[in-house]
Write a protein that holds these residues in place. Structure first.
Motif, PDB file in Angstrom:
ATOM      1  N   GLU A 162      -1.411   6.606  -3.266  1.00 51.98           N
ATOM      2  CA  GLU A 162      -2.733   6.564  -2.655  1.00 51.98           C
ATOM      3  C   GLU A 162      -3.779   6.082  -3.661  1.00 51.98           C
ATOM      4  N   SER A 163      -4.666   5.226  -3.211  1.00 48.44           N
ATOM      5  CA  SER A 163      -5.742   4.726  -4.058  1.00 48.44           C
ATOM      6  C   SER A 163      -6.776   5.810  -4.308  1.00 48.44           C
ATOM      7  N   GLY A 164      -7.183   5.949  -5.576  1.00 52.23           N
ATOM      8  CA  GLY A 164      -8.230   6.896  -5.943  1.00 52.23           C
ATOM      9  C   GLY A 164      -7.783   8.333  -6.059  1.00 52.23           C
ATOM     10  N   MET A 165      -6.516   8.617  -5.878  1.00 54.11           N
ATOM     11  CA  MET A 165      -6.004   9.991  -5.927  1.00 54.11           C
ATOM     12  C   MET A 165      -5.450  10.289  -7.319  1.00 54.11           C
ATOM     13  N   GLU A 166      -5.844  11.394  -7.886  1.00 57.68           N
ATOM     14  CA  GLU A 166      -5.430  11.774  -9.233  1.00 57.68           C
ATOM     15  C   GLU A 166      -4.040  12.402  -9.212  1.00 57.68           C
ATOM     16  N   GLY A 167      -3.210  12.032 -10.202  1.00 59.28           N
ATOM     17  CA  GLY A 167      -1.869  12.597 -10.275  1.00 59.28           C
ATOM     18  C   GLY A 167      -1.352  12.663 -11.694  1.00 59.28           C
ATOM     19  N   LEU A 168      -0.303  13.430 -11.895  1.00 64.68           N
ATOM     20  CA  LEU A 168       0.363  13.515 -13.196  1.00 64.68           C
ATOM     21  C   LEU A 168       1.196  12.259 -13.375  1.00 64.68           C
ATOM     22  N   LEU A 169       1.000  11.554 -14.482  1.00 68.73           N
ATOM     23  CA  LEU A 169       1.724  10.316 -14.745  1.00 68.73           C
ATOM     24  C   LEU A 169       3.110  10.639 -15.287  1.00 68.73           C
ATOM     25  N   LEU A 170       4.136  10.073 -14.648  1.00 71.08           N
ATOM     26  CA  LEU A 170       5.517  10.266 -15.079  1.00 71.08           C
ATOM     27  C   LEU A 170       6.108   8.952 -15.549  1.00 71.08           C
ATOM     28  N   PHE A 171       6.953   9.048 -16.576  1.00 71.53           N
ATOM     29  CA  PHE A 171       7.726   7.929 -17.078  1.00 71.53           C
ATOM     30  C   PHE A 171       9.189   8.351 -17.067  1.00 71.53           C
ATOM     31  N   ARG A 172       9.982   7.714 -16.200  1.00 68.37           N
ATOM     32  CA  ARG A 172      11.399   8.068 -16.071  1.00 68.37           C
ATOM     33  C   ARG A 172      11.577   9.571 -15.901  1.00 68.37           C
ATOM     34  N   ASP A 173      10.811  10.128 -14.968  1.00 67.50           N
ATOM     35  CA  ASP A 173      10.889  11.552 -14.617  1.00 67.50           C
ATOM     36  C   ASP A 173      10.511  12.470 -15.766  1.00 67.50           C
ATOM     37  N   GLY A 174       9.685  11.987 -16.668  1.00 67.62           N
ATOM     38  CA  GLY A 174       9.119  12.818 -17.714  1.00 67.62           C
ATOM     39  C   GLY A 174       7.649  12.471 -17.875  1.00 67.62           C
TER      40      GLY A 174
END
Length: 365
Positions: free
Chosen positions: A70-82
């Protein structure tokens, strides 16, 4: 024998065989002892061991751990499930990661705990550093081998699918107001809002002056008030080389406190110069010269009206290519009357007013 095993390995790599029975080997002749026995450690191939980054490596999850785009929605950034540690992370990195995930740009980012879901994941990426010379996240510096982070340093990111906007400058008195326009809406984009002054620096101002108006220098000017009733649109502008990065206004506390924090800059070509406004230049047939002018002293683009007097004693005048013999320069505060004598009127009526050896103002002969 060992040499055949080596040949067999080459054979499987070059032909794509998946079974031992398809390899070359010799079970008839033996010339080995047990000191040559092969000891193996077997394991499964893990694609995550590949250190090359790509857009599919990244994702955003909400406070329940669900992926979203979703545009503009804040989330935890993951890289290869970490998670991703914020060491060296910057606006350029945020932009490129958002673009890799299919967004237009980053809207904002921060670090910290995200509704206590951080502990579900390991920390997989650290020391991500990008600048304006990097065209994609693959070009940036990063570390997937190890980290020195805690989950309190995890990157929390919001991306947007909206167009970033371009910078436009509007003259306001001595300085220029920094406005935001959008290319897709008009052939000649109009300013639709303003840049908040958070993070504005002299370096940023220099880039804007050079890019927008082709001046040689720039510096930050005192902030101004909202103009034309238009809102703040961007904040935290940072410019380097030929690109800038900023954040959407109003995201996660990145706001100006009131309507008097509009970003403003000075643009100029000389570190020191003068603004000369000749109101009248009269020469009688007998050669009497009378000049009325207003003079402003400008330092690094900023006008100091009261400092015109510092140049008063340095003023000299030429008329039709010949020096004028000055009788006096009268007045103060940048408003002057100059009287002098020349040999007589000339047809071209051209003149030059000099301030020292570094500044001249006049008309062509």
């Amino acid at each position: 024998r060992l040499k055949y095993i080596k040949e067999a390995v080459v054979s499987t790599q070059s032909t794509g065989e998946n079974f031992w029975r398809d390899c070359l080997y010799d079970s008839e002749n033996e010339d080995c002892d047990h000191s040559e026995d092969v000891i193996l450690t077997c394991g499964e191939m893990d694609d995550d061991d590949d250190e090359e980054l790509s857009g599919s490596d990244f994702s955003l999850v909400d406070k329940k751990g669900n992926s979203f785009n979703e545009s503009g929605m804040e989330g935890l950034l993951l890289f290869r499930d970490g998670t991703v540690c914020d060491d060296s992370f910057n606006n350029f990195a945020a932009d490129l990661i958002c673009k890799a995930m299919g967004f237009e740009s980053a809207q904002n980012w921060r670090h910290g705990y995200f509704n206590s879901i951080n502990d579900r994941y390991g920390i997989r990426l650290d020391d991500v550093y990008c600048n304006s010379t990097h065209m994609s996240i693959e070009d940036c510096q990063y570390n997937v081998e190890d980290h020195n982070c805690e989950h309190s340093e995890d990157v929390i990111l919001a991306c947007t699918k909206e167009e970033r906007g371009v910078y436009r400058l509007q003259k306001t008195g001595q300085s220029w107001a920094v406005g935001i326009a959008f290319k897709s809406k008009f052939d000649h984009p109009q300013i639709e809002g303003w840049l908040c002054d958070d993070g504005l620096t002299d370096r940023t101002a220099t880039w804007l002056c050079q890019d927008q108006l082709r001046f040689r220098y720039g510096k930050r000017a005192p902030s101004g008030g909202i103009l034309d009733g238009k809102p703040y649109l961007r904040t935290n502008l940072s410019c380097l080389y030929e690109e800038c990065s900023d954040l959407g206004y109003g995201d996660n506390g990145l706001t100006c406190n009131n309507d008097t924090e509009r970003a403003a800059i000075y643009c100029y070509n000389a570190l020191q110069e003068y603004d000369v406004n000749v109101q009248s230049f009269d020469v009688t047939p007998k050669g009497k010269v009378v000049i009325k002018l207003r003079l402003k002293y400008i330092k690094e683009g900023e006008v100091f009206s009261g400092h015109g007097d510092r140049a008063k004693s340095q003023i000299s005048v030429e008329y039709c290519g010949q020096p004028v013999k000055l009788k006096g320069v009268y007045g103060q505060g940048g408003r002057y009357k100059i009287s002098g004598k020349t040999s007589g009127r000339c047809e071209s009526q051209c003149y030059t007013i000099n301030i020292g050896d570094e500044f001249s103002h006049g008309t062509a002969c």
